[in-house]
Write a protein that holds these residues in place. Structure first.
Motif, PDB file in Angstrom:
ATOM      1  N   ILE A 218      -1.188 -12.404   3.980  1.00 47.53           N
ATOM      2  CA  ILE A 218      -1.224 -11.297   4.933  1.00 47.53           C
ATOM      3  C   ILE A 218       0.123 -11.271   5.648  1.00 47.53           C
ATOM      4  CG2 ILE A 218      -2.352 -10.310   6.970  1.00 47.53           C
ATOM      5  CD1 ILE A 218      -4.217 -10.475   4.532  1.00 47.53           C
ATOM      6  N   THR A 219       0.788 -10.123   5.604  1.00 49.66           N
ATOM      7  CA  THR A 219       2.076  -9.951   6.264  1.00 49.66           C
ATOM      8  C   THR A 219       1.929  -8.884   7.329  1.00 49.66           C
ATOM      9  OG1 THR A 219       3.188 -10.484   4.174  1.00 49.66           O
ATOM     10  CG2 THR A 219       4.521  -9.442   5.895  1.00 49.66           C
ATOM     11  N   ALA A 220       2.174  -9.250   8.580  1.00 46.09           N
ATOM     12  CA  ALA A 220       2.057  -8.304   9.699  1.00 46.09           C
ATOM     13  C   ALA A 220       3.425  -7.708  10.003  1.00 46.09           C
ATOM     14  CB  ALA A 220       1.515  -9.014  10.925  1.00 46.09           C
ATOM     15  N   LEU A 221       3.470  -6.381  10.094  1.00 43.91           N
ATOM     16  CA  LEU A 221       4.703  -5.667  10.443  1.00 43.91           C
ATOM     17  C   LEU A 221       4.543  -5.055  11.829  1.00 43.91           C
ATOM     18  CD1 LEU A 221       5.244  -3.726   7.090  1.00 43.91           C
ATOM     19  CD2 LEU A 221       6.265  -5.908   7.765  1.00 43.91           C
ATOM     20  N   ASN A 222       5.596  -5.117  12.627  1.00 43.61           N
ATOM     21  CA  ASN A 222       5.558  -4.527  13.969  1.00 43.61           C
ATOM     22  C   ASN A 222       5.698  -3.012  13.938  1.00 43.61           C
ATOM     23  OD1 ASN A 222       5.378  -7.105  15.006  1.00 43.61           O
ATOM     24  ND2 ASN A 222       7.578  -7.301  15.235  1.00 43.61           N
ATOM     25  N   THR A 223       6.356  -2.508  12.909  1.00 40.37           N
ATOM     26  CA  THR A 223       6.534  -1.063  12.757  1.00 40.37           C
ATOM     27  C   THR A 223       6.298  -0.690  11.301  1.00 40.37           C
ATOM     28  OG1 THR A 223       8.895  -1.256  12.320  1.00 40.37           O
ATOM     29  CG2 THR A 223       8.255  -0.888  14.611  1.00 40.37           C
ATOM     30  N   VAL A 224       6.000   0.556  11.078  1.00 39.16           N
ATOM     31  CA  VAL A 224       5.817   1.087   9.727  1.00 39.16           C
ATOM     32  C   VAL A 224       7.185   1.573   9.256  1.00 39.16           C
ATOM     33  CG1 VAL A 224       4.603   2.789   8.330  1.00 39.16           C
ATOM     34  CG2 VAL A 224       3.467   1.781  10.321  1.00 39.16           C
ATOM     35  N   PRO A 225       7.743   0.982   8.193  1.00 36.76           N
ATOM     36  CA  PRO A 225       9.109   1.318   7.801  1.00 36.76           C
ATOM     37  C   PRO A 225       9.289   2.679   7.112  1.00 36.76           C
ATOM     38  CG  PRO A 225       8.231  -0.378   6.356  1.00 36.76           C
ATOM     39  CD  PRO A 225       7.196  -0.128   7.416  1.00 36.76           C
ATOM     40  N   PHE A 226       8.193   3.316   6.729  1.00 32.99           N
ATOM     41  CA  PHE A 226       8.257   4.676   6.175  1.00 32.99           C
ATOM     42  C   PHE A 226       6.888   5.311   6.303  1.00 32.99           C
ATOM     43  CE2 PHE A 226       7.132   1.907   2.709  1.00 32.99           C
ATOM     44  CZ  PHE A 226       6.212   2.620   1.968  1.00 32.99           C
ATOM     45  N   CYS A 227       6.858   6.626   6.196  1.00 31.95           N
ATOM     46  CA  CYS A 227       5.602   7.345   6.458  1.00 31.95           C
ATOM     47  C   CYS A 227       4.643   7.389   5.273  1.00 31.95           C
ATOM     48  CB  CYS A 227       5.914   8.776   6.899  1.00 31.95           C
ATOM     49  SG  CYS A 227       6.711   8.833   8.507  1.00 31.95           S
ATOM     50  N   CYS A 228       5.182   7.714   4.104  1.00 34.49           N
ATOM     51  CA  CYS A 228       4.300   7.951   2.969  1.00 34.49           C
ATOM     52  C   CYS A 228       5.110   7.902   1.669  1.00 34.49           C
ATOM     53  CB  CYS A 228       3.614   9.306   3.117  1.00 34.49           C
ATOM     54  SG  CYS A 228       4.782  10.668   3.282  1.00 34.49           S
ATOM     55  N   HIS A 229       4.429   8.008   0.554  1.00 33.43           N
ATOM     56  CA  HIS A 229       5.097   7.995  -0.748  1.00 33.43           C
ATOM     57  C   HIS A 229       6.164   9.089  -0.830  1.00 33.43           C
ATOM     58  CE1 HIS A 229       5.760   7.727  -5.054  1.00 33.43           C
ATOM     59  NE2 HIS A 229       5.523   9.018  -5.122  1.00 33.43           N
ATOM     60  N   ALA A 230       5.840  10.284  -0.365  1.00 31.51           N
ATOM     61  CA  ALA A 230       6.804  11.392  -0.429  1.00 31.51           C
ATOM     62  C   ALA A 230       8.068  11.071   0.358  1.00 31.51           C
ATOM     63  CB  ALA A 230       6.163  12.673   0.095  1.00 31.51           C
ATOM     64  N   ASP A 231       7.909  10.388   1.481  1.00 31.36           N
ATOM     65  CA  ASP A 231       9.053   9.973   2.291  1.00 31.36           C
ATOM     66  C   ASP A 231       9.903   8.980   1.503  1.00 31.36           C
ATOM     67  OD1 ASP A 231      10.657   9.701   4.623  1.00 31.36           O
ATOM     68  OD2 ASP A 231       9.431   8.037   5.350  1.00 31.36           O
ATOM     69  N   LEU A 232       9.265   8.014   0.879  1.00 26.13           N
ATOM     70  CA  LEU A 232       9.956   6.989   0.109  1.00 26.13           C
ATOM     71  C   LEU A 232      10.719   7.597  -1.072  1.00 26.13           C
ATOM     72  CD1 LEU A 232      10.172   3.877   0.207  1.00 26.13           C
ATOM     73  CD2 LEU A 232       8.268   3.805  -1.399  1.00 26.13           C
ATOM     74  N   VAL A 233      10.126   8.567  -1.736  1.00 28.85           N
ATOM     75  CA  VAL A 233      10.735   9.193  -2.907  1.00 28.85           C
ATOM     76  C   VAL A 233      12.025   9.930  -2.554  1.00 28.85           C
ATOM     77  CG1 VAL A 233      10.380  11.032  -4.622  1.00 28.85           C
ATOM     78  CG2 VAL A 233       8.593   9.352  -4.201  1.00 28.85           C
TER      79      VAL A 233
ATOM     80  N   ASN B 241      10.244   1.066  -6.443  1.00 26.88           N
ATOM     81  CA  ASN B 241       9.037   0.582  -7.109  1.00 26.88           C
ATOM     82  C   ASN B 241       8.578  -0.744  -6.506  1.00 26.88           C
ATOM     83  OD1 ASN B 241       7.025   0.758  -9.258  1.00 26.88           O
ATOM     84  ND2 ASN B 241       8.083  -1.015 -10.095  1.00 26.88           N
ATOM     85  N   SER B 242       9.511  -1.609  -6.176  1.00 18.51           N
ATOM     86  CA  SER B 242       9.164  -2.900  -5.547  1.00 18.51           C
ATOM     87  C   SER B 242       8.494  -2.691  -4.200  1.00 18.51           C
ATOM     88  CB  SER B 242      10.421  -3.755  -5.382  1.00 18.51           C
ATOM     89  OG  SER B 242      10.974  -4.077  -6.636  1.00 18.51           O
ATOM     90  N   ILE B 243       8.997  -1.729  -3.429  1.00 24.46           N
ATOM     91  CA  ILE B 243       8.393  -1.397  -2.145  1.00 24.46           C
ATOM     92  C   ILE B 243       6.973  -0.873  -2.352  1.00 24.46           C
ATOM     93  CG2 ILE B 243       8.497   0.177  -0.156  1.00 24.46           C
ATOM     94  CD1 ILE B 243      11.622   0.010  -0.485  1.00 24.46           C
ATOM     95  N   GLU B 244       6.822   0.036  -3.311  1.00 24.88           N
ATOM     96  CA  GLU B 244       5.514   0.627  -3.577  1.00 24.88           C
ATOM     97  C   GLU B 244       4.503  -0.426  -4.031  1.00 24.88           C
ATOM     98  OE1 GLU B 244       6.607   3.740  -6.309  1.00 24.88           O
ATOM     99  OE2 GLU B 244       6.627   5.225  -4.697  1.00 24.88           O
ATOM    100  N   LEU B 245       4.935  -1.399  -4.809  1.00 25.25           N
ATOM    101  CA  LEU B 245       4.027  -2.451  -5.251  1.00 25.25           C
ATOM    102  C   LEU B 245       3.505  -3.285  -4.081  1.00 25.25           C
ATOM    103  CD1 LEU B 245       5.790  -3.729  -8.502  1.00 25.25           C
ATOM    104  CD2 LEU B 245       3.633  -2.462  -8.340  1.00 25.25           C
TER     105      LEU B 245
END
Length: 80
Positions: free
Chosen positions: A22-37, A74-78
């Motif tokens: 389990i990895t806890a993040l303080n912030t969400v680094p991106f909004c959604c798949h469309a944002d990442l793409v 792809n690594s981020i998405e995985l």
């Protein structure tokens, strides 16, 4: 990053250790798949750096110069 910071936890399975990580993040680094793409390399590297700062060494994203944007994305998405 999203405009509204939030806490989020990532759950991944470590097959070698037969464990759940389990990895806890303080912030969400991106909004959604469309944002990442739509992110350019610098933005992808920022997201990967945010994740890598919290991930165990064995699960960190390889962002070496030889890695393509598609590989990093792809690594981020995985992970998420």
């Amino acid at each position: 990053p999203c405009s509204n910071p939030a806490c989020v936890a990532l759950q991944n399975e470590d097959m070698d250790e037969d464990a759940i990580v389990i990895t806890a993040l303080n912030t969400v680094p991106f909004c959604c798949h469309a944002d990442l793409v739509t992110m350019n390399r610098l933005e992808l590297l920022r997201v990967a750096a945010t994740l890598n700062a919290k991930l165990p060494k064995a699960m960190q994203i390889d962002t070496g110069a030889s890695r393509s944007d598609a590989f990093i994305r792809n690594s981020i998405e995985l992970l998420v």
